[in-house]
Design a protein around this motif. Structure first.
Motif, PDB file in Angstrom:
ATOM      1  N   ILE A  88       0.824  -1.208   0.000  1.00  0.00           N
ATOM      2  CA  ILE A  88       0.000   0.000   0.000  1.00  0.00           C
ATOM      3  C   ILE A  88       0.860   1.261   0.000  1.00  0.00           C
ATOM      4  CG2 ILE A  88      -1.641   1.361   1.378  1.00  0.00           C
ATOM      5  CD1 ILE A  88      -2.871  -1.290   2.301  1.00  0.00           C
ATOM      6  N   THR A  89       1.934   1.256   0.770  1.00  0.00           N
ATOM      7  CA  THR A  89       2.771   2.458   0.922  1.00  0.00           C
ATOM      8  C   THR A  89       3.887   2.560  -0.109  1.00  0.00           C
ATOM      9  OG1 THR A  89       4.247   1.327   2.487  1.00  0.00           O
ATOM     10  CG2 THR A  89       2.325   2.482   3.403  1.00  0.00           C
ATOM     11  N   GLY A  90       4.142   1.475  -0.839  1.00  0.00           N
ATOM     12  CA  GLY A  90       5.254   1.481  -1.795  1.00  0.00           C
ATOM     13  C   GLY A  90       6.598   1.513  -1.101  1.00  0.00           C
ATOM     14  N   LYS A  91       6.661   0.915   0.084  1.00  0.00           N
ATOM     15  CA  LYS A  91       7.883   0.974   0.891  1.00  0.00           C
ATOM     16  C   LYS A  91       9.070   0.298   0.205  1.00  0.00           C
ATOM     17  CE  LYS A  91       9.726  -0.049   5.489  1.00  0.00           C
ATOM     18  NZ  LYS A  91       9.429  -0.651   6.830  1.00  0.00           N
ATOM     19  N   ALA A  92       8.818  -0.783  -0.519  1.00  0.00           N
ATOM     20  CA  ALA A  92       9.913  -1.504  -1.169  1.00  0.00           C
ATOM     21  C   ALA A  92      10.657  -0.605  -2.150  1.00  0.00           C
ATOM     22  CB  ALA A  92       9.375  -2.740  -1.893  1.00  0.00           C
ATOM     23  N   SER A  93       9.922   0.215  -2.872  1.00  0.00           N
ATOM     24  CA  SER A  93      10.543   1.129  -3.825  1.00  0.00           C
ATOM     25  C   SER A  93      11.412   2.163  -3.107  1.00  0.00           C
ATOM     26  CB  SER A  93       9.464   1.836  -4.650  1.00  0.00           C
ATOM     27  OG  SER A  93      10.035   2.715  -5.593  1.00  0.00           O
ATOM     28  N   LYS A  94      10.924   2.643  -1.974  1.00  0.00           N
ATOM     29  CA  LYS A  94      11.687   3.630  -1.203  1.00  0.00           C
ATOM     30  C   LYS A  94      12.971   3.022  -0.635  1.00  0.00           C
ATOM     31  CE  LYS A  94       7.385   5.937   0.150  1.00  0.00           C
ATOM     32  NZ  LYS A  94       6.437   6.188   1.273  1.00  0.00           N
ATOM     33  N   VAL A  95      12.857   1.787  -0.140  1.00  0.00           N
ATOM     34  CA  VAL A  95      14.035   1.109   0.409  1.00  0.00           C
ATOM     35  C   VAL A  95      15.065   0.875  -0.695  1.00  0.00           C
ATOM     36  CG1 VAL A  95      14.865  -1.057   1.424  1.00  0.00           C
ATOM     37  CG2 VAL A  95      12.795   0.034   2.323  1.00  0.00           C
ATOM     38  N   ALA A  96      14.590   0.462  -1.862  1.00  0.00           N
ATOM     39  CA  ALA A  96      15.505   0.227  -2.981  1.00  0.00           C
ATOM     40  C   ALA A  96      16.204   1.513  -3.392  1.00  0.00           C
ATOM     41  CB  ALA A  96      14.744  -0.368  -4.161  1.00  0.00           C
ATOM     42  N   ASP A 178       3.923   4.123  -9.257  1.00  0.00           N
ATOM     43  CA  ASP A 178       5.358   4.406  -9.213  1.00  0.00           C
ATOM     44  C   ASP A 178       6.089   3.742 -10.375  1.00  0.00           C
ATOM     45  OD1 ASP A 178       4.993   5.859  -6.908  1.00  0.00           O
ATOM     46  OD2 ASP A 178       5.695   4.284  -5.547  1.00  0.00           O
ATOM     47  N   ASP A 179       5.701   2.505 -10.697  1.00  0.00           N
ATOM     48  CA  ASP A 179       6.341   1.785 -11.804  1.00  0.00           C
ATOM     49  C   ASP A 179       6.095   2.503 -13.128  1.00  0.00           C
ATOM     50  OD1 ASP A 179       7.614  -0.724 -12.970  1.00  0.00           O
ATOM     51  OD2 ASP A 179       5.672  -0.752 -13.971  1.00  0.00           O
ATOM     52  N   MET A 180       4.877   2.923 -13.365  1.00  0.00           N
ATOM     53  CA  MET A 180       4.557   3.624 -14.606  1.00  0.00           C
ATOM     54  C   MET A 180       5.320   4.940 -14.706  1.00  0.00           C
ATOM     55  SD  MET A 180       0.456   2.834 -14.876  1.00  0.00           S
ATOM     56  CE  MET A 180       0.291   3.385 -16.555  1.00  0.00           C
ATOM     57  N   LYS A 181       5.476   5.608 -13.563  1.00  0.00           N
ATOM     58  CA  LYS A 181       6.215   6.878 -13.537  1.00  0.00           C
ATOM     59  C   LYS A 181       7.680   6.659 -13.901  1.00  0.00           C
ATOM     60  CE  LYS A 181       7.396  10.720 -10.430  1.00  0.00           C
ATOM     61  NZ  LYS A 181       7.238  11.252  -9.048  1.00  0.00           N
ATOM     62  N   LEU A 182       8.293   5.601 -13.357  1.00  0.00           N
ATOM     63  CA  LEU A 182       9.701   5.320 -13.649  1.00  0.00           C
ATOM     64  C   LEU A 182       9.909   4.961 -15.115  1.00  0.00           C
ATOM     65  CD1 LEU A 182      10.716   3.326 -10.451  1.00  0.00           C
ATOM     66  CD2 LEU A 182      11.707   5.495 -11.206  1.00  0.00           C
ATOM     67  N   VAL A 183       9.006   4.165 -15.678  1.00  0.00           N
ATOM     68  CA  VAL A 183       9.127   3.809 -17.094  1.00  0.00           C
ATOM     69  C   VAL A 183       8.960   5.046 -17.974  1.00  0.00           C
ATOM     70  CG1 VAL A 183       8.062   2.502 -18.983  1.00  0.00           C
ATOM     71  CG2 VAL A 183       8.430   1.414 -16.761  1.00  0.00           C
ATOM     72  N   LYS A 184       8.048   5.920 -17.590  1.00  0.00           N
ATOM     73  CA  LYS A 184       7.863   7.171 -18.339  1.00  0.00           C
ATOM     74  C   LYS A 184       9.128   8.021 -18.280  1.00  0.00           C
ATOM     75  CE  LYS A 184       4.772  11.154 -18.811  1.00  0.00           C
ATOM     76  NZ  LYS A 184       3.548  11.831 -18.267  1.00  0.00           N
ATOM     77  N   GLN A 185       9.743   8.107 -17.086  1.00  0.00           N
ATOM     78  CA  GLN A 185      10.988   8.863 -16.943  1.00  0.00           C
ATOM     79  C   GLN A 185      12.091   8.254 -17.801  1.00  0.00           C
ATOM     80  OE1 GLN A 185      11.879   8.894 -12.770  1.00  0.00           O
ATOM     81  NE2 GLN A 185      10.286  10.391 -12.254  1.00  0.00           N
ATOM     82  N   LEU A 186      12.161   6.934 -17.809  1.00  0.00           N
ATOM     83  CA  LEU A 186      13.171   6.243 -18.607  1.00  0.00           C
ATOM     84  C   LEU A 186      13.038   6.604 -20.082  1.00  0.00           C
ATOM     85  CD1 LEU A 186      15.326   3.829 -18.870  1.00  0.00           C
ATOM     86  CD2 LEU A 186      13.327   2.445 -19.462  1.00  0.00           C
ATOM     87  N   LEU A 187      11.835   6.472 -20.607  1.00  0.00           N
ATOM     88  CA  LEU A 187      11.629   6.651 -22.040  1.00  0.00           C
ATOM     89  C   LEU A 187      11.594   8.114 -22.467  1.00  0.00           C
ATOM     90  CD1 LEU A 187       9.088   3.764 -22.739  1.00  0.00           C
ATOM     91  CD2 LEU A 187      11.552   3.805 -23.082  1.00  0.00           C
ATOM     92  N   SER A 188      11.609   9.025 -21.491  1.00  0.00           N
ATOM     93  CA  SER A 188      11.690  10.448 -21.840  1.00  0.00           C
ATOM     94  C   SER A 188      13.116  10.848 -22.205  1.00  0.00           C
ATOM     95  CB  SER A 188      11.195  11.314 -20.676  1.00  0.00           C
ATOM     96  OG  SER A 188      12.100  11.259 -19.576  1.00  0.00           O
ATOM     97  N   ARG A 189      14.083   9.959 -21.924  1.00  0.00           N
ATOM     98  CA  ARG A 189      15.483  10.243 -22.214  1.00  0.00           C
ATOM     99  C   ARG A 189      15.866   9.756 -23.607  1.00  0.00           C
ATOM    100  NH1 ARG A 189      19.330   8.833 -17.112  1.00  0.00           N
ATOM    101  NH2 ARG A 189      17.986   9.490 -15.406  1.00  0.00           N
ATOM    102  N   PRO A 190      16.581  10.555 -24.372  1.00  0.00           N
ATOM    103  CA  PRO A 190      17.167  10.044 -25.619  1.00  0.00           C
ATOM    104  C   PRO A 190      18.186   8.947 -25.291  1.00  0.00           C
ATOM    105  CG  PRO A 190      17.185  12.449 -25.586  1.00  0.00           C
ATOM    106  CD  PRO A 190      16.821  11.999 -24.196  1.00  0.00           C
ATOM    107  N   GLY A 191      18.291   7.963 -26.164  1.00  0.00           N
ATOM    108  CA  GLY A 191      19.292   6.925 -25.983  1.00  0.00           C
ATOM    109  C   GLY A 191      18.898   5.832 -25.020  1.00  0.00           C
TER     110      GLY A 191
END
Length: 450
Positions: A88-96, A178-191
């Motif tokens: 619920i809190t997304g704690k695993a992502s924060k710890v990582a 959070d996962d969708m946000k990270l993938v969006k950030q990834l693909l916003s970068r050239p290369g």
């Protein structure tokens, strides 16, 4: 504290490209972890490879011995938290995220890399904010996190929901966002590039992340890009096997291998930790009345084992439940079986039919997911429809399975399938094939950053 550890191994081939491979954890040691450790045998002899991880437990470290790579890892493994509140809190992502920030040697490893290869895993993509723009990144999303986007991991072994679907959606809403946000950030970068391990996963990447999909892209073919070098959609990087692990003929190690349970009647094999997603319940049902038993490899929870044993008794199907096996024992079990079988749900790729074909064992698999792409045009084994739960032998789809079991015991069919299957594996799923495909993707990412 962490250390940059050099692993014994002689350097061979071109070492011009410096590649940082990122996988948050090798702790579960499932198919994805084993495949990556296998692939690193070839990658480490082609490129200058460093692997960054938060967890490399003893069993995984044993398989990693002899790899010609460097490791950036903590002195003490970091296990990401799990459980309802964590989800619920997304704690695993924060710890990582914090663990990557504090991992000694990581900043240097990133700055010394020409390109970065991220292997999908809970906590892997959280390394993204630490990677400066201008470094190419390939995200090998073997499968989008299935617990976030599909329900197959949220069912009991017999297919019943573990909780109301609305509750599952609520529990994983934060992690999914959070996962969708990270993938969006990834693909916003050239290369950068994102790939699945099959065209089935490529399609799911498009569906789950709202990306355009070109299904005609071949293995290792770079993605289509916009005018500034951003990937417009996913591509494909397929799994492979090391044929040294799957020799055509029986070797001494296989002859001497001891199984924890010795099947005492004809049997088929299914591989994967017990759960609805791997389809063992349906495989068991498909064996009713055939005279064949089921050898399951991969372990599972005690409750799931008990349920499957009770169902096997009800169906009068012999059952042997086994833990993970070492390579020689697994080979011995598979080679001695009538067939390798799976009713897995939406399997992303599926190494098991490839492994079975490599040693000449018939592969009988449900015609879904990655299996369809793994076995199509192999002229070996059978791709079969999924019967409804509880179907009897009079059902057309169940009858197709029973017919395939009979065919798999025919010596002429087995010989023909074995020859074609080995040829199929040698032509499409070798270590060299994958390394060439990955190098195409990594070089494209590098070029897009210039």
């Amino acid at each position: 504290m962490a250390s940059l550890v050099s692993v014994d191994g002689d350097s061979e081939g071109s070492k011009n490209m410096r590649v940082l491979v990122v996988r948050a954890s090798f702790s579960s040691l499932g198919g994805a972890e084993r495949e990556l450790l296998t692939a690193l045998r070839e990658w480490g002899n082609r490129w200058d490879v460093t692997v960054a991880t938060l967890s490399l437990p003893t069993e995984s470290a044993e398989l990693a011995k002899g790899l010609n790579v460097n490791w950036v890892k903590p002195n003490v493994d970091i296990e990401l938290p799990q459980g309802g509140l964590t989800e619920i809190t997304g704690k695993a992502s924060k710890v990582a995220s914090r663990a990557w920030e504090n991992l000694e040697g990581l900043t240097e490893a990133i700055s010394n890399s020409d390109v970065i290869h991220i292997s999908v895993c809970r906590g892997s993509l959280e390394i993204l904010p630490l990677i400066p723009e201008g470094i190419g990144i390939h995200y090998h999303c073997l499968e989008p996190p299935r617990w976030l986007y599909e329900d197959v991991l949220h069912r009991h072994i017999d297919g019943r929901n573990k909780r109301p679907p609305w509750m599952t959606r609520l529990l994983f809403r934060k992690q999914k966002k959070d996962d969708m946000k990270l993938v969006k950030q990834l693909l916003s970068r050239p290369g950068t590039a994102i790939s699945g391990n099959s065209h089935h996963v490529q399609s799911n990447l498009g569906k789950f992340y709202n990306l355009s999909v070109n299904p005609n892209l071949k293995n290792g073919e770079p993605p289509e890009r916009d005018s500034i070098g951003r990937a417009m959609g996913p591509t494909v990087l397929m799994h492979v096997v090391d044929l040294n692990d799957w020799p055509k003929d029986v070797d001494q190690a296989e002859t001497n291998a001891q199984l924890p349970l010795e099947p005492d009647s004809p049997y088929v094999v299914t591989v994967g930790r017990l759960g609805w997603v791997k389809g063992a319940w349906e495989t068991l049902q498909s064996l009713k009345g055939t005279g064949l038993g089921l050898a399951q490899v991969g372990g599972g929870d005690a409750a799931d084992k008990s349920k499957l044993e009770a169902e096997a008794k009800r169906l009068n199907v012999p059952l042997w439940l086994m833990p993970r096996l070492d390579q020689s024992s697994l080979r011995k079990l598979i080679r001695g079986s009538v067939a390798m079988v799976s009713h897995a749900h939406g399997e992303p790729f599926g190494l098991t039919p490839i492994e079975a074909m490599a040693v000449g064992t018939p592969a009988l698999f449900v015609d879904e997911g990655g299996f369809h792409y793994t076995m199509s045009n192999s002229n070996s084994g059978r791709l079969l429809p999924r019967p409804p739960l509880g179907a009897n032998s009079e059902n057309k789809k169940m009858a197709a399975w029973h017919s395939a079991y009979v065919e798999a015991q025919n010596s002429e069919s087995r010989s023909k399938w074995a020859e074609a299957g080995r040829r199929h594996v040698e032509g499409s799923f070798t270590m060299e094939t994958q390394a060439i495909a990955l190098e195409n993707l990594l070089q494209d990412c590098i070029e897009m950053c210039k």
